[in-house]
Design a protein around this motif. Structure first.
Motif, PDB file in Angstrom:
ATOM      1  N   UNK A   1       0.843  -1.189   0.000  1.00  0.00           N
ATOM      2  CA  UNK A   1       0.000   0.000   0.000  1.00  0.00           C
ATOM      3  C   UNK A   1       0.881   1.242   0.000  1.00  0.00           C
ATOM      4  N   UNK A   2       0.300   2.380  -0.374  1.00  0.00           N
ATOM      5  CA  UNK A   2       1.036   3.647  -0.386  1.00  0.00           C
ATOM      6  C   UNK A   2       1.560   3.952   1.004  1.00  0.00           C
ATOM      7  N   UNK A   3       0.760   3.690   2.031  1.00  0.00           N
ATOM      8  CA  UNK A   3       1.178   3.968   3.408  1.00  0.00           C
ATOM      9  C   UNK A   3       2.390   3.136   3.774  1.00  0.00           C
ATOM     10  N   UNK A   4       2.357   1.846   3.453  1.00  0.00           N
ATOM     11  CA  UNK A   4       3.487   0.978   3.775  1.00  0.00           C
ATOM     12  C   UNK A   4       4.708   1.381   2.963  1.00  0.00           C
ATOM     13  N   UNK A   5       4.517   1.719   1.684  1.00  0.00           N
ATOM     14  CA  UNK A   5       5.649   2.145   0.853  1.00  0.00           C
ATOM     15  C   UNK A   5       6.265   3.418   1.428  1.00  0.00           C
ATOM     16  N   UNK A   6       5.436   4.364   1.848  1.00  0.00           N
ATOM     17  CA  UNK A   6       5.948   5.587   2.468  1.00  0.00           C
ATOM     18  C   UNK A   6       6.674   5.255   3.762  1.00  0.00           C
ATOM     19  N   UNK A   7       6.176   4.282   4.493  1.00  0.00           N
ATOM     20  CA  UNK A   7       6.812   3.903   5.751  1.00  0.00           C
ATOM     21  C   UNK A   7       8.195   3.316   5.507  1.00  0.00           C
ATOM     22  N   UNK A   8       8.347   2.559   4.435  1.00  0.00           N
ATOM     23  CA  UNK A   8       9.645   1.978   4.127  1.00  0.00           C
ATOM     24  C   UNK A   8      10.675   3.073   3.866  1.00  0.00           C
ATOM     25  N   UNK A   9      10.258   4.120   3.175  1.00  0.00           N
ATOM     26  CA  UNK A   9      11.151   5.225   2.872  1.00  0.00           C
ATOM     27  C   UNK A   9      11.382   6.080   4.120  1.00  0.00           C
ATOM     28  N   UNK A  10      10.313   6.331   4.863  1.00  0.00           N
ATOM     29  CA  UNK A  10      10.354   7.258   5.990  1.00  0.00           C
ATOM     30  C   UNK A  10      11.181   6.735   7.165  1.00  0.00           C
ATOM     31  N   UNK A  11      11.050   5.466   7.521  1.00  0.00           N
ATOM     32  CA  UNK A  11      11.727   4.952   8.704  1.00  0.00           C
ATOM     33  C   UNK A  11      12.899   4.044   8.371  1.00  0.00           C
ATOM     34  N   UNK A  12      12.959   3.541   7.145  1.00  0.00           N
ATOM     35  CA  UNK A  12      14.013   2.617   6.787  1.00  0.00           C
ATOM     36  C   UNK A  12      13.702   1.194   7.216  1.00  0.00           C
ATOM     37  N   UNK A  13      12.645   1.001   7.950  1.00  0.00           N
ATOM     38  CA  UNK A  13      12.218  -0.332   8.358  1.00  0.00           C
ATOM     39  C   UNK A  13      10.785  -0.515   7.919  1.00  0.00           C
ATOM     40  N   UNK A  14      10.396  -1.744   7.595  1.00  0.00           N
ATOM     41  CA  UNK A  14       9.042  -1.944   7.103  1.00  0.00           C
ATOM     42  C   UNK A  14       7.999  -1.660   8.178  1.00  0.00           C
ATOM     43  N   UNK A  15       6.931  -1.038   7.747  1.00  0.00           N
ATOM     44  CA  UNK A  15       5.769  -0.999   8.604  1.00  0.00           C
ATOM     45  C   UNK A  15       5.249   0.322   9.063  1.00  0.00           C
ATOM     46  N   UNK A  16       6.018   1.169   9.731  1.00  0.00           N
ATOM     47  CA  UNK A  16       5.417   2.318  10.382  1.00  0.00           C
ATOM     48  C   UNK A  16       6.184   3.607  10.056  1.00  0.00           C
ATOM     49  N   UNK A  17       5.498   4.552   9.455  1.00  0.00           N
ATOM     50  CA  UNK A  17       6.101   5.843   9.118  1.00  0.00           C
ATOM     51  C   UNK A  17       6.380   6.649  10.382  1.00  0.00           C
ATOM     52  N   UNK A  18       7.488   7.354  10.385  1.00  0.00           N
ATOM     53  CA  UNK A  18       7.862   8.198  11.519  1.00  0.00           C
ATOM     54  C   UNK A  18       6.774   9.212  11.834  1.00  0.00           C
ATOM     55  N   UNK A  19       6.161   9.781  10.796  1.00  0.00           N
ATOM     56  CA  UNK A  19       5.110  10.785  11.022  1.00  0.00           C
ATOM     57  C   UNK A  19       3.923  10.185  11.772  1.00  0.00           C
ATOM     58  N   UNK A  20       3.582   8.928  11.473  1.00  0.00           N
ATOM     59  CA  UNK A  20       2.485   8.265  12.192  1.00  0.00           C
ATOM     60  C   UNK A  20       2.852   8.053  13.658  1.00  0.00           C
ATOM     61  N   UNK A  21       4.094   7.693  13.907  1.00  0.00           N
ATOM     62  CA  UNK A  21       4.549   7.489  15.290  1.00  0.00           C
ATOM     63  C   UNK A  21       4.530   8.822  16.032  1.00  0.00           C
ATOM     64  N   UNK A  22       5.032   9.879  15.396  1.00  0.00           N
ATOM     65  CA  UNK A  22       5.034  11.208  16.012  1.00  0.00           C
ATOM     66  C   UNK A  22       3.610  11.645  16.360  1.00  0.00           C
TER      67      UNK A  22
END
Length: 178
Positions: free
Chosen positions: A4-25
């Motif tokens: 999904x776009x969210x998961x793909x963005x998360x891979x780029x954003x955090x470097x690890x699969x699954x959770x975007x830094x912005x979502x964690x913040x």
């Protein structure tokens, strides 16, 4: 199968699969805010993290790995809270030609009444329940329009983010009053 776009963005954003830094913040900020305003569930989450931001970040990441939609819901609710609070604290703007004299209520009109539709709109000083997207009031009970006795009613569909404390989502599909 494409991620999904969210998961793909998360891979780029955090470097690890699954959770975007912005979502964690957003999750951390949402939980802290909810604890600050006294939401019992979010206070419980904040206290379980020892009121420590680093521990809360880890909790949010684990939550996101288990249920990314929960974090996406928190992000949506956090954005609404930010919009609402910025609008509530923004300086009032005047309109050209507007009369600044307050208008007194019409004495012959009788007492003011609130309809179910009115209850879904946040009055000044109103707080939104962080368990839902949209602006569900924090009150003793909220029902979907046409279902129940209130005292508050929700006329628009809302997402259930954390816990369905008012029972707006009886089928458990995470959409209340839909």
């Amino acid at each position: 199968m494409e991620p999904s776009t969210t998961v793909a963005a998360a891979l780029i954003d955090t470097g690890t699969p699954g959770v975007a830094t912005s979502l964690i913040d957003d999750c951390v900020a949402f939980v802290q805010y909810g604890a600050f305003i006294g939401n019992s569930l979010l206070t419980e989450m904040w206290n379980a993290a020892g009121q420590d931001v680093a521990t809360m970040r880890t909790t949010c990441e684990v939550t996101g790995r288990a249920d990314i939609t929960a974090l996406e819901g928190m992000t949506a609710q956090w954005a609404e809270i930010q919009r609402y609070t910025s609008a509530a604290t923004a300086p009032a703007t005047s309109q050209l030609g507007a009369d600044p004299t307050p208008i007194a209520p019409d004495a012959d009109a009788g007492p003011a009444t609130t309809t179910a539709t009115d209850a879904a709109v946040a009055p000044p000083g109103f707080e939104c329940d962080p368990n839902y997207t949209g602006c569900v009031p924090i009150t003793s009970d909220v029902d979907c329009v046409g279902d129940g006795d209130g005292p508050a009613f929700q006329s628009e569909p809302v997402g259930v983010i954390v816990k369905d404390i008012y029972g707006l989502d009886p089928d458990g599909n995470r959409v209340g009053c839909g």
